[in-house]
Structures are given as C-alpha cells and as structure tokens.
Design an enzyme around this catalytic site. Structure first.
Site, PDB file in Angstrom:
ATOM      1  N   ASP A 174       0.820  -1.198   0.000  1.00 40.41           N
ATOM      2  CA  ASP A 174       0.000   0.000   0.000  1.00 40.41           C
ATOM      3  C   ASP A 174       0.864   1.262   0.000  1.00 40.41           C
ATOM      4  O   ASP A 174       1.751   1.395   0.844  1.00 40.41           O
ATOM      5  CB  ASP A 174      -0.878  -0.019   1.263  1.00 40.41           C
ATOM      6  CG  ASP A 174      -1.778   1.181   1.352  1.00 40.41           C
ATOM      7  OD1 ASP A 174      -2.649   1.311   0.488  1.00 40.41           O
ATOM      8  OD2 ASP A 174      -1.610   1.989   2.286  1.00 40.41           O
ATOM      9  N   GLU A 198       1.459  -0.691  -4.991  1.00 46.06           N
ATOM     10  CA  GLU A 198       0.501   0.365  -5.341  1.00 46.06           C
ATOM     11  C   GLU A 198       1.262   1.665  -5.568  1.00 46.06           C
ATOM     12  O   GLU A 198       1.683   2.331  -4.626  1.00 46.06           O
ATOM     13  CB  GLU A 198      -0.537   0.582  -4.239  1.00 46.06           C
ATOM     14  CG  GLU A 198      -1.620   1.533  -4.728  1.00 46.06           C
ATOM     15  CD  GLU A 198      -2.128   2.535  -3.702  1.00 46.06           C
ATOM     16  OE1 GLU A 198      -3.119   3.205  -3.995  1.00 46.06           O
ATOM     17  OE2 GLU A 198      -1.529   2.671  -2.621  1.00 46.06           O
TER      18      GLU A 198
HETATM   19  C1  GLC Z   1      -4.012   3.429  -0.558  1.00 50.12           C
HETATM   20  C2  GLC Z   1      -5.306   2.678  -0.393  1.00 50.12           C
HETATM   21  C3  GLC Z   1      -6.347   3.619   0.109  1.00 50.12           C
HETATM   22  C4  GLC Z   1      -5.899   4.124   1.467  1.00 50.12           C
HETATM   23  C5  GLC Z   1      -4.504   4.749   1.382  1.00 50.12           C
HETATM   24  C6  GLC Z   1      -3.922   4.956   2.736  1.00 50.12           C
HETATM   25  O1  GLC Z   1      -4.075   4.400  -1.519  1.00 50.12           O
HETATM   26  O2  GLC Z   1      -5.653   2.047  -1.595  1.00 50.12           O
HETATM   27  O3  GLC Z   1      -7.616   3.034   0.174  1.00 50.12           O
HETATM   28  O4  GLC Z   1      -6.790   5.081   1.935  1.00 50.12           O
HETATM   29  O5  GLC Z   1      -3.603   3.948   0.678  1.00 50.12           O
HETATM   30  O6  GLC Z   1      -3.510   3.753   3.308  1.00 50.12           O
END
Ligand code: GLC
Length: 562
Positions: free
Chosen positions: A199, A256
């Site tokens: 993440d 991500e």
């Molecule tokens: C990422 C997740 C999102 C979350 C953020 C903070 O972007 O996909 O849903 O709010 O990280 O952890």
C-alpha cells in the site's frame, strides 16, 4: 524461471463488503471462506484481500494498530489460517494488502513515541518543531489539510501524516523501522501468504521537510515531488523485498504506485543485479481518461473531481506504452477499478448497451498480455451505490460540504458524488434478492444497491455477465492469452484491435468501443475460427462489420503473417 504469478488472474475482495457470517453488518473472513467456491468458479487463481489487521478502522483497515493479529470485525487468526489453507487446496493464492507507509495513531509504537521525546519509538515517526505556532511547511495531505498534526501536549511539535491525521507516517529513513517492517512482513510470508500488495509504497521516502513546496496558493498544497517517488523508495523497497524473497522466492509483490505511469512502473519492477523489485504495479494512470464535455456546474464550483470517460484517441498509445515499458521486467496489470475508484459499470459502461458494453470492455482489457485484477462485483455489472447522506461517504471533506449547500443542491451533489467518490464503490456484494441481498441478516455497514444485479439471478442465465466473465477468464488461462506475445494493430479510433501469438498459434481481438457501427478488414484473418462474439458481428467480403459495442475473438493454428 516461470512463477505462478506469470499466469495470475486476481480477484480483489473488500472484506467488509463481501459476506457477513456473524450478522453484525460487516463482512468478515469466515464469510469470505464460505464463498471461496464462488471465486474459484470464476476462473481466478489469486485473491487480493484489503487490510484485515487489527485497526481502529478510521480508514477501513488502512490504519493498522497491530500487524500480528486480525481485527475482531474480520474474525480471528484461526479463520485466517483456515482461509489460506482452503484457498491453497483450491489452487488459489492469497495476496494480503500490506500497509507500510504509516500505522494507526493507536499503534503501540506511536503511543509510546507520544509519551516523550526520549521514547525508543520516537524516531519511528516523523517530527518537526516550530517556534511560532505555524506548521513546519505547506505540504498538503491526500485526505485534506496539512500533512502536519500537533502533538497533543508538546507545544510546537508536529508529526507527519500523508493520509488521515490518525495515520502517522513511519520514518523509513530510520533503519530500525525498516527492520521492524521486514519482521512484520516475514511473519505473514512464513504463515504462507503468497503475495503482498504494498500500500502507498511510493511515499516511504520524503524530501527535506524544512522547505515549502513552491505554490501560488495559500495554505496546504498537494506536494507530490516532496513525498512521492523519491530515489530512496527504490533503496528501501529493494532491501525489504530481498529479505522476504529469502523466505519465499515465489512471493508476488504487487506495488501500489498511485501516480506511476509506465516509466515509473518499469523503475519499480526493474531487476537490479538479481535483486528484483515489484512483480506488478497498480496505479491511477492505467487507462487514459478525458473529462466529459458536459460537466456539472455545481460540481465544478465546489471543485469536485471531474467526471471522466475513456480517452479512445489515446487508448492505443497508452496500451502500447504500458506493454513495451514493462516487457523486459514483468507484465502490465489489467483492471478498470478498485476500492479507490468508481466502479467500471458506473464509469465506463454505455447505458444504452449496458451489458454488451461491459462484455466488450472486458474482452478488450483482459485478453491483452498482463495480469487481470477483477474488483468484486464487477463480474455482475455492479454499479456504484447511490448514497443519500453526506456522512455515509465517511469522508470529512464530503461531510463539510453539506452546510454550504441548499436542499436542492445537496441532492444534486449526493447524486454526483455517488458516481465519482470511492465509498459508493465499496458496497456489499449482492448475492440474492433477500432483504440485505444475502450479504447479512443485519443492516449492512453501507447501503446495498436496490434493483440491481445479483449472483443468484445471473447464475442461471447463460448470457449473463457473470457467465461471460467465467468463460472469458477460462480463455485467459490458456497459454496463448496468458503468455503469448502482444501486438497492437492499427485501426480507426474507437476500434481497439490486437493479436496474441505463441508457438505457432495466434488470436485476433477486435473490439468496437463506441455506440456506432464500425468495419474492419484484415486479410490475415479471414479463414480463422471464431472463439466468441459479443453483440452483432458479420463478415461480408473480407470485411468485419461490428454493431455498436460489439467484439469478436478469432483463433488460428498459424502465425498471422505467414
Ligand atoms: C491506498 C489505499 C487507500 C488508502 C490509502 C492509505 O491508496 O488504496 O484506500 O486510503 O492507501 O492507506
């Protein structure tokens, strides 16, 4: 060497919305366990589960207070163990969402760090001091306002939070933090999870904090160059991944990279002297989008995100760019939406040709070279749910809008946000047409969609989107579609055409992404076999005629140019 994830087809489950087994209105791991057969039947071989660690749930689990346990809302460690075991028995892999940029402010590290500047955990987080009651710099948080929040008792001391103020950022410049996060991840890898979705990893390195981001705007501004994709991200990431691969060389790492385009994705997947980085990247820039010409004036006045559609003129170049940039290292990830975006059926379907447009879009996207990621409910044509209260969005910036608007404007803004905001894409899975659609016997945490598609209704209809997805994903498992080379062919704007080929076999995919009829000629394919068609496609003197939103997939036992 081939890895399991070279042929991965991933299903993303938002666990609080998939299946509630204990009737408290929140989905849980036991519910997911009960539905594994449904997921298996879809033709996928991996499940990405949004975070389930112990958490105060300020950001639905992305605020972790204990990485070594399961949040009681979601069940227990025993259920997690059983889930991993059963998934493996069914030939599926488990990918956990791993939050490493920040913790919850309730995490014992942060609680200890708050106690005193001498705390052993103080340096686990990022602190700055000012003399005059001003925040240390003008950098803005992704969740609104400044990235800085005041220490509750120490005057002029601030901690850094890129997301919610209850989610302080970890200080990855501190080697102890890096080691601690490796230990956490090791625990899960040793337990037998097959992959991690990292993440927000592109934010783990920050620039010098004692500087403003140049901007004409007053107050906090989004300052990506200060906290995204800085050089140390690769350094920290490599150390982290290398340690985990020592335990499981087949561990799949899906990063991500919210702002990553093809070049950054290549950087984060490039192997360096045998030290691989991520195996796949998900970002917000996977598809080219353009603003809809007709924008809502009130939404524009309030500065709400613009409504967008696929940019068909840019689509071929974008696809080629992703395919070629990642060809040396990995393969692209193929998806339309996730828990942070509006649902595919809301954002991209053509309401006049609803089901057909979704089938053609899925054909266009998932038969490319790459790893499909299907967001739960997409296979049913599930749309964003209409939320009727500002607080239902669970977003402070949305809640704050209400008081600025007249009654009529409120209704208009709720309707608009229901189509563009992330929360309405997180609704309970509609299993059947019982009271709460088979999700729970309790009122669900978020509204279910009324008058919508359900699994039960689609199960029995051979032409349903669900049964189409099953066929499509089974086709995708074939070597040709999983591993074949990809070649985009030139076609008029709105027609997306490509070939896949491998070991003397080839396929042609022709998709009409418009509400107009289109024609296509390609002499290399006139004697090929039809694998399937969507909508109406006819062949007339070597020319394929495709009705609006129609598509065709052809196969032959030879290479097209021979
Ligand atoms: C990422 C997740 C999102 C979350 C953020 C903070 O972007 O996909 O849903 O709010 O990280 O952890």
């Amino acid at each position: 060497m081939k890895q399991w994830y070279d042929n991965a087809i991933i299903y993303q489950v938002y666990p609080r919305s998939f299946q509630d087994s204990n009737n408290d209105g929140l989905g849980d791991l036991e519910g997911l366990l009960q539905r594994l057969d449904y997921i298996k039947k879809l033709g996928v071989n991996a499940i990405w589960i949004n975070p389930v660690f112990t958490s105060p749930q300020v950001d639905n689990g992305y605020d972790v207070s204990n990485y070594f346990n399961i949040d009681p809302h979601f069940g227990s460690m025993d259920t997690m163990n059983a889930l991993i075991k059963r998934a493996h028995e069914l030939g599926m892999h488990i990918i956990l969402d791993f939050v490493l940029n920040h913790t919850s402010d309730q995490h014992p590290w942060f609680q200890d760090a708050l106690k005193s500047p001498k705390s052993l955990f103080r340096d686990y987080y990022i602190w700055e001091h000012t003399k005059d009651g001003q925040v240390p710099n003008n950098w803005g948080s992704f969740f609104g306002g400044s990235v800085w929040a005041q220490h509750p008792t120490e005057k002029n001391t601030y901690y850094f939070h890129l997301f919610d103020q209850h989610m302080p950022d970890l200080n990855w410049a501190n080697p102890e933090v890096r080691q601690a996060m490796i230990e956490v991840a090791k625990y899960w890898v040793e337990k037998g999870v097959d992959g991690l979705r990292l993440d927000a990893f592109i934010h783990i390195a920050k620039a010098n904090l004692r500087q403003d981001f140049p901007s004409a705007e007053k107050g906090a501004v989004i300052a990506e160059p200060m906290y995204a994709n800085l050089p140390n991200v690769v350094t920290y990431l490599q150390e982290f991944i290398n340690e985990l691969r020592k335990i499981n060389p087949d561990l799949f790492i899906l990063g991500e990279g919210a702002s990553a385009g093809p070049e950054l994705a290549a950087l984060y997947t490039r192997s360096n002297r045998g030290n691989a980085l991520c195996d796949g990247i998900v970002s917000f820039r996977n598809l080219p989008k353009e603003r809809l010409a007709q924008q809502d004036p009130l939404a524009m006045k309030l500065n709400l995100p613009a409504k967008e559609k696929l940019d068909l003129a840019q689509l071929p170049e974008s696809i080629v760019h992703w395919q070629t940039s990642l060809a040396q290292t990995t393969q692209p990830t193929l998806y339309f939406s996730n828990h942070d975006m509006p649902r595919m059926a809301t954002a991209y379907a053509d309401s006049e040709y609803f089901e057909r447009s979704l089938k053609t879009l899925a054909t266009m996207q998932y038969l490319q070279k790459g790893v499909p990621i299907i967001y739960y409910g997409e296979e049913l044509g599930l749309k964003n749910v209409e939320l009727e209260r500002f607080t239902a969005f669970q977003d402070q910036t949305v809640t704050a809008l209400k008081s600025q608007l007249s009654g009529r404007e409120q209704t208009e803004v709720l309707k608009y946000l229901s189509q563009t905001h992330k929360t309405p894409a997180r609704q309970p899975m509609p299993w059947d047409d019982s009271a709460n659609q088979g999700f729970s016997e309790h009122e669900p945490w978020l509204r279910t969609s009324s008058k919508q598609v359900t699994v039960a209704a689609e199960e029995d209809d051979p032409d349903s989107l669900l049964n189409f997805y099953r066929q499509l994903l089974h086709l995708k498992q074939q070597d040709l579609f999983a591993n074949g080379e990809f070649r985009l062919l030139t076609a008029p704007t709105g027609l997306l055409v490509y070939e896949r080929y491998l070991a003397g076999k080839s396929a042609l995919v022709v998709t009409n992404l418009t509400s107009d009829s289109m024609s296509y000629t390609n002499d290399d394919w006139t004697n090929a076999d039809i694998t399937y068609t969507v909508g109406q496609v006819t062949l007339d003197d070597k020319q394929w005629h495709l009705a609006p939103w129609s598509s065709i997939v052809l196969k032959q036992d030879q290479l097209p140019w021979l």
